[in-house]
Design an enzyme around this catalytic site. Sequence first.
Site, PDB file in Angstrom:
ATOM      1  N   LYS A 145       0.800  -1.030   0.051  1.00  0.00           N
ATOM      2  CA  LYS A 145       0.405  -0.140  -0.234  1.00  0.00           C
ATOM      3  C   LYS A 145       0.570   1.242  -0.504  1.00  0.00           C
ATOM      4  O   LYS A 145       0.471   2.035  -0.392  1.00  0.00           O
ATOM      5  CB  LYS A 145      -0.840  -0.141   1.410  1.00  0.00           C
ATOM      6  CG  LYS A 145      -1.710   1.164   1.496  1.00  0.00           C
ATOM      7  CD  LYS A 145      -2.260   0.670   2.669  1.00  0.00           C
ATOM      8  CE  LYS A 145      -1.662   1.333   3.598  1.00  0.00           C
ATOM      9  NZ  LYS A 145      -1.572   2.956   4.246  1.00  0.00           N
ATOM     10  N   ASN A 146       1.586   1.313   0.662  1.00  0.00           N
ATOM     11  CA  ASN A 146       3.071   2.608   1.587  1.00  0.00           C
ATOM     12  C   ASN A 146       3.835   2.754   0.045  1.00  0.00           C
ATOM     13  O   ASN A 146       4.313   3.871  -0.082  1.00  0.00           O
ATOM     14  CB  ASN A 146       2.959   2.579   2.655  1.00  0.00           C
ATOM     15  CG  ASN A 146       2.049   2.809   3.549  1.00  0.00           C
ATOM     16  OD1 ASN A 146       0.279   3.348   3.131  1.00  0.00           O
ATOM     17  ND2 ASN A 146       2.846   2.483   4.831  1.00  0.00           N
ATOM     18  N   CYS A 162      -4.791  12.043  12.489  1.00  0.00           N
ATOM     19  CA  CYS A 162      -5.908  10.579  12.286  1.00  0.00           C
ATOM     20  C   CYS A 162      -5.593  10.132  13.598  1.00  0.00           C
ATOM     21  O   CYS A 162      -5.237  10.935  14.891  1.00  0.00           O
ATOM     22  CB  CYS A 162      -6.113  10.183  11.570  1.00  0.00           C
ATOM     23  SG  CYS A 162      -3.500   9.251  11.745  1.00  0.00           S
ATOM     24  N   ARG A 210      -0.077  14.799  12.606  1.00  0.00           N
ATOM     25  CA  ARG A 210       0.359  14.189  11.537  1.00  0.00           C
ATOM     26  C   ARG A 210       0.212  15.293  10.253  1.00  0.00           C
ATOM     27  O   ARG A 210      -0.342  15.868   9.248  1.00  0.00           O
ATOM     28  CB  ARG A 210      -0.764  12.715   9.879  1.00  0.00           C
ATOM     29  CG  ARG A 210      -1.148  12.218  11.422  1.00  0.00           C
ATOM     30  CD  ARG A 210      -0.196  11.140  11.378  1.00  0.00           C
ATOM     31  NE  ARG A 210       0.072  10.534   9.974  1.00  0.00           N
ATOM     32  CZ  ARG A 210      -0.244   9.106   9.698  1.00  0.00           C
ATOM     33  NH1 ARG A 210      -0.931   9.271  10.095  1.00  0.00           N
ATOM     34  NH2 ARG A 210       0.288   8.334   7.883  1.00  0.00           N
ATOM     35  N   PRO A 211       1.148  16.532  11.208  1.00  0.00           N
ATOM     36  CA  PRO A 211       0.955  17.726  10.307  1.00  0.00           C
ATOM     37  C   PRO A 211       2.335  17.495   8.630  1.00  0.00           C
ATOM     38  O   PRO A 211       2.564  16.358   8.530  1.00  0.00           O
ATOM     39  CB  PRO A 211       2.754  18.720  11.253  1.00  0.00           C
ATOM     40  CG  PRO A 211       3.484  17.753  11.752  1.00  0.00           C
ATOM     41  CD  PRO A 211       1.817  16.725  12.134  1.00  0.00           C
ATOM     42  N   ASP A 220       5.100   0.560  12.077  1.00  0.00           N
ATOM     43  CA  ASP A 220       3.683   0.238  11.373  1.00  0.00           C
ATOM     44  C   ASP A 220       3.462  -1.587  12.050  1.00  0.00           C
ATOM     45  O   ASP A 220       2.565  -1.994  11.723  1.00  0.00           O
ATOM     46  CB  ASP A 220       3.665   0.145  10.342  1.00  0.00           C
ATOM     47  CG  ASP A 220       3.016   1.728   9.733  1.00  0.00           C
ATOM     48  OD1 ASP A 220       3.927   2.136   8.446  1.00  0.00           O
ATOM     49  OD2 ASP A 220       2.970   2.418  10.954  1.00  0.00           O
ATOM     50  N   ARG A 232      -9.118  -0.699   4.566  1.00  0.00           N
ATOM     51  CA  ARG A 232      -8.000   0.021   3.952  1.00  0.00           C
ATOM     52  C   ARG A 232      -6.529  -0.099   3.601  1.00  0.00           C
ATOM     53  O   ARG A 232      -5.779   0.010   2.860  1.00  0.00           O
ATOM     54  CB  ARG A 232      -7.325   1.388   5.115  1.00  0.00           C
ATOM     55  CG  ARG A 232      -9.081   2.137   4.895  1.00  0.00           C
ATOM     56  CD  ARG A 232      -8.820   3.808   6.413  1.00  0.00           C
ATOM     57  NE  ARG A 232      -7.567   4.018   5.043  1.00  0.00           N
ATOM     58  CZ  ARG A 232      -7.657   5.381   6.233  1.00  0.00           C
ATOM     59  NH1 ARG A 232      -7.374   5.953   7.099  1.00  0.00           N
ATOM     60  NH2 ARG A 232      -6.240   5.691   5.335  1.00  0.00           N
TER      61      ARG A 232
END
Length: 416
Positions: A22-23, A116, A121-122, A304, A396
């Site tokens: 995904k990433n 989130c 998460r800037p 993760d 997701r």
Amino acid sequence: MDKLLIAGGARLSGEVSISGAKNAALPILCAALLTAEPVTFTNVPQLKDIATLLHLLADMGVKVERNADTVTLHAAEISNPVASYELVKTMRAAILVLGPLVARCGETKVSLPGGCAIGARPVDQHIKGLQAMGAEVSVEHGYVLAKSPRLKGVRLFTDMVTVTGTENLMMAACLAEGVTVIENAAREPEVVDLANCLVAMGAQISGAGTDVIRIKGVDHLHGTTHRIMPDRIETGTYLCAAAVTGGDVRLVDTSSAYLDAVIDKLMDAGCDIVSERHAIHIKAPAKLKAVSLRTSPYPAFPTDMQAQFMALNCVAEGSAIIRETIFENRYMHAVELQRLGADIKIDGNTAFVTGVAKLQGATVMATDLRASASLVIAGLVAEGETIVDRIYHLDRGYEKLEEKLAALGARVRRMN
Ligand code: EPZ
């Protein structure tokens, strides 16, 4: 809202195929914006986040063709270089269109992703880098407005290691005038996969995978076909699921190449792991040993995988200390694991976990992608039935999760 119902106690065995990352797919699909020619991607995972991004790209005027795990994008015309809040709020990685759109179209309007569950998460580093490259960037009414007739190559230094920050700036630099050097760059394998795709499109990039990436801008990029790398976090997740159930599982279409830190911890926990060219075979003991860990940027232990290892430590022999150094609120799974009977104490960014003989099945709630995975792992070994609610978080980032687990012998089914 869909739920997963898991009857604990099954020992996982057999073979599971790992999907594309995904990433890696998210930034690589955005790279198609950098050329007017069609670009084809294979091994693209069929995930909610990918579907959301393709919807966003189509809204911009990109022609999208999809057939199973193959996607062709043709950004001949980008009629609408805008990423709206409605789409970005559901998938913050949409910020990855920012760099490509400034570079290709000269201006763009991208919604700030907002925070989130795991943190604020800037994206200040993304903005700072584009400004250093000469873009006029302002933040108005929740949107990043950026424009530049042509970006200029400069030496950039990010204040902290940022994966999508590095990816956004590397993509923007591909079409800049002159040479850009990104220092303190993220070294994640997904950054390397993106760089490999960009080079295949005609970009001039060296140093990807190290903390200094050098990009010599060119006038335009061309099409290519690129296969997305295997998902190392999905791989690590199934390794943990096999480990907690005392399983014997072979993971195929993947590699241990990018998981040294995770595999070291699983071996410390007592697992036998054999790495093959495109597969990993794990055999787990009846009882694991607790393993302490500290998350850090690649190649150290990935944030993760922190939630999945917390679940593993909940049923291991002994106590473990977990330190989360990347995100400020990535322990949302702890309270849910406690509902299953786990012994966890949180103190700031440190979690103290003591293994218990048995977890008891209960109804728990997913809060973010990897927290959901840790609840599923715990449910596989909990006594009785566990119901994981709000599993849209799982959809997701994990392709066909219940099918893959059921094929390994897990007693799991989806209910809505
Ligand atoms: C990427 O997120 C991944 N997402 C995340 O995976 C992963 O957890 C994270 O990298 C760390 O490895 C994608 O690649 C799509 P960062 P990203 O920028 O890029 C701070 C998953 O579960 N920061 O490396 O958003 C930030 O707050 C997801 O698949 C700034 O302060 O993470 C964090 O504390 C979750 N300003 C730290 O840096 C910035 O401008 C690292 O964030 C950028 C980041």
